[in-house]
Design a protein around this motif. Structure first.
Motif, PDB file in Angstrom:
ATOM      1  N   MET A 101       0.835  -1.203   0.000  1.00 42.46           N
ATOM      2  CA  MET A 101       0.000   0.000   0.000  1.00 42.46           C
ATOM      3  C   MET A 101       0.874   1.260   0.000  1.00 42.46           C
ATOM      4  O   MET A 101       0.574   2.227  -0.692  1.00 42.46           O
ATOM      5  N   ARG A 102       1.950   1.232   0.773  1.00 45.70           N
ATOM      6  CA  ARG A 102       2.865   2.371   0.821  1.00 45.70           C
ATOM      7  C   ARG A 102       3.476   2.618  -0.555  1.00 45.70           C
ATOM      8  O   ARG A 102       3.590   3.740  -1.009  1.00 45.70           O
ATOM      9  N   ARG A 103       3.866   1.523  -1.225  1.00 47.32           N
ATOM     10  CA  ARG A 103       4.447   1.634  -2.562  1.00 47.32           C
ATOM     11  C   ARG A 103       3.442   2.252  -3.526  1.00 47.32           C
ATOM     12  O   ARG A 103       3.769   3.162  -4.293  1.00 47.32           O
ATOM     13  N   LYS A 104       2.190   1.808  -3.469  1.00 51.25           N
ATOM     14  CA  LYS A 104       1.161   2.347  -4.358  1.00 51.25           C
ATOM     15  C   LYS A 104       0.888   3.814  -4.064  1.00 51.25           C
ATOM     16  O   LYS A 104       0.708   4.615  -4.978  1.00 51.25           O
ATOM     17  N   LEU A 105       0.880   4.168  -2.783  1.00 55.55           N
ATOM     18  CA  LEU A 105       0.688   5.576  -2.419  1.00 55.55           C
ATOM     19  C   LEU A 105       1.850   6.429  -2.913  1.00 55.55           C
ATOM     20  O   LEU A 105       1.647   7.534  -3.428  1.00 55.55           O
ATOM     21  N   ASP A 106       3.056   5.917  -2.751  1.00 52.94           N
ATOM     22  CA  ASP A 106       4.235   6.652  -3.220  1.00 52.94           C
ATOM     23  C   ASP A 106       4.211   6.819  -4.731  1.00 52.94           C
ATOM     24  O   ASP A 106       4.566   7.879  -5.239  1.00 52.94           O
ATOM     25  N   GLU A 107       3.774   5.793  -5.449  1.00 53.06           N
ATOM     26  CA  GLU A 107       3.660   5.897  -6.913  1.00 53.06           C
ATOM     27  C   GLU A 107       2.599   6.921  -7.290  1.00 53.06           C
ATOM     28  O   GLU A 107       2.766   7.669  -8.240  1.00 53.06           O
ATOM     29  N   GLY A 108       1.503   6.964  -6.520  1.00 49.26           N
ATOM     30  CA  GLY A 108       0.449   7.937  -6.774  1.00 49.26           C
ATOM     31  C   GLY A 108       0.933   9.358  -6.575  1.00 49.26           C
ATOM     32  O   GLY A 108       0.577  10.263  -7.319  1.00 49.26           O
ATOM     33  N   ASP A 109       1.791   9.576  -5.578  1.00 41.96           N
ATOM     34  CA  ASP A 109       2.360  10.903  -5.324  1.00 41.96           C
ATOM     35  C   ASP A 109       3.245  11.335  -6.490  1.00 41.96           C
ATOM     36  O   ASP A 109       3.296  12.500  -6.853  1.00 41.96           O
ATOM     37  N   GLU A 110       3.974  10.403  -7.096  1.00 44.85           N
ATOM     38  CA  GLU A 110       4.826  10.733  -8.240  1.00 44.85           C
ATOM     39  C   GLU A 110       4.016  11.091  -9.469  1.00 44.85           C
ATOM     40  O   GLU A 110       4.417  11.924 -10.260  1.00 44.85           O
ATOM     41  N   ASP A 111       2.825  10.464  -9.591  1.00 52.67           N
ATOM     42  CA  ASP A 111       1.946  10.756 -10.743  1.00 52.67           C
ATOM     43  C   ASP A 111       1.260  12.122 -10.599  1.00 52.67           C
ATOM     44  O   ASP A 111       0.861  12.718 -11.574  1.00 52.67           O
ATOM     45  N   ASN A 112       1.112  12.582  -9.373  1.00 47.70           N
ATOM     46  CA  ASN A 112       0.434  13.841  -9.121  1.00 47.70           C
ATOM     47  C   ASN A 112       1.369  14.771  -8.350  1.00 47.70           C
ATOM     48  O   ASN A 112       1.356  14.801  -7.126  1.00 47.70           O
ATOM     49  N   PRO A 113       2.171  15.558  -9.038  1.00 44.03           N
ATOM     50  CA  PRO A 113       3.170  16.407  -8.359  1.00 44.03           C
ATOM     51  C   PRO A 113       2.573  17.509  -7.525  1.00 44.03           C
ATOM     52  O   PRO A 113       3.258  18.135  -6.731  1.00 44.03           O
ATOM     53  N   ASP A 114       1.251  17.795  -7.657  1.00 40.73           N
ATOM     54  CA  ASP A 114       0.615  18.865  -6.893  1.00 40.73           C
ATOM     55  C   ASP A 114       0.324  18.458  -5.459  1.00 40.73           C
ATOM     56  O   ASP A 114      -0.049  19.309  -4.647  1.00 40.73           O
ATOM     57  N   THR A 115       0.469  17.185  -5.104  1.00 35.96           N
ATOM     58  CA  THR A 115       0.122  16.754  -3.742  1.00 35.96           C
ATOM     59  C   THR A 115       1.317  16.775  -2.840  1.00 35.96           C
ATOM     60  O   THR A 115       2.437  16.799  -3.188  1.00 35.96           O
TER      61      THR A 115
END
Length: 115
Positions: A101-115
């Motif tokens: 889950m942490r890995r998926k969240l970290d990947e999501g943060d990379e896809d959305n630089p505004d967060t």
């Protein structure tokens, strides 16, 4: 032509393939068949049954039983040892899910630089 009960070549590397008879499993663990029956009765491992009703164990099950045996050898009652091993397994699963889950969240943060 191979017999129907002969292990398929792909099963040789399968940790879940029930390749060990009770006697062989006890020998590998340096324990008794009674110990294996006890960890089975405690629902720590559930061996597969052959057509003749004989218990068969996988390498994964032998590793689990070996951990329980370590605890018993240290003086832990078998029921408690089985519970400890079961809880250790649940904790490992929870940690694995957390890392994923942490890995998926970290990947999501990379896809959305505004967060």
């Amino acid at each position: 032509m191979p017999a129907d009960n002969a292990p398929a070549p792909g099963n040789l590397d399968d940790d879940d393939y029930p390749a060990y008879t009770m006697g062989r499993a006890a020998d590998v663990l340096g324990t008794t068949p009674a110990f294996l029956r006890a960890v089975g009765e405690a629902d720590l491992i559930t061996p597969l049954r052959s057509e003749g009703g004989h218990r068969r164990y996988s390498r994964r099950q032998l590793r689990i039983a070996a951990r329980a045996r370590e605890l018993v050898d240290q003086g832990t009652p078998i029921e408690a040892a089985c519970r400890i091993v079961s809880l250790e397994d649940q904790l490992d699963d929870a940690r694995r899910v957390h890392r994923e889950m942490r890995r998926k969240l970290d990947e999501g943060d990379e896809d959305n630089p505004d967060t």
